[in-house]
Design a protein around this motif. Sequence first.
Motif: not given
Length: 345
Positions: A8-9, A5-6, A1-2
Amino acid sequence: MDNANTIEKAIQGSLNIIEQDREREIISRRFGLSGQKETLEQIGDLLNITRERVRQLEKAILVRLRIGADEGTIEDLAAAEKLLIRNLTEMGRVARTADLADRIYGHKATPTERARITFIGAISNVLTALDENDLYFPGIGIAEYGDAKTIHNRVDEIVSVIKKHGEPLTIEQLDGMLNYEHPDHIRAIASISKLLATLNGFWGLAKWPTVNPRNIRDKIFVVLEAKKEPMHFSDIADAIAKSEFRRKNVTIQAIHNELIKDPRFILIGRGIYALNSWGYARGTVSDIITTILREAGEPLTREEIVKRVLRARKVKETTVLLNLQNKQLFDKVDKDSYKLAEGNQ
């Protein structure tokens, strides 16, 4: 996971525990999670409620989010916290929000990306959020390192040391004057202060032109001070273009004009300038010869005059000899020596 993305989640996980759509919208708009950050008034007008009511709701929502963060009920927040702490550890335990966001995203972060980092710092119990005001940039620190008041007190201490010293200091010099585990911690804390600036490895008050030059003249001064020897105006222009200055797109003509106008800069040769603090004085070659003979108080040989003039001016020997032929200013005593002419002593 970039990294993106980390983050954003974690944002989505946080918004998911807010049950009411209106409350999610308040938080999203206040922090600028999906666009421009909005004021209490703007959100109140949109939702048809008062500014004070928006403020109350925002405060209550943040309290619930912090409780959720503490209890571990916000999905994916722990991964984002771990990511931020790892980067903060490498940056000196605290950082400006903008710098941390740039590092996390791997590019110059957008306002929305910075807002997302700010939001995580605001709800996390393992991070310290530093609000912006006239003295401090917005920042984020590791909570174990101290709360906002503690970090700001450390910033104030560094500012006080530099102010008392009266001139810029390197981080290594500050490390010898302060009690920190590592110089990187000093650099990180200093970066939070709006009262400080850094240039070429030196930290000083933002109002000092040596670390925060605001105009072309100050930039010329910094370049010459760093070089510690006379420079041609075209070389000064090149040095400014390659410098760490924020604004460095200046023309050679503009630099030349400032060199002529500012008394700090002394023309000592064809296009070559020095600082007056180095002992150089304004004037023509004839003026320099006159000063040399007046200070000597006796005739000097042509060779000695040339030698002394060349210490003060970068000119050809023939230029000095040509100026010595001015009979209104200088008298030839014998075959090889000169003195000041009558009336010029």
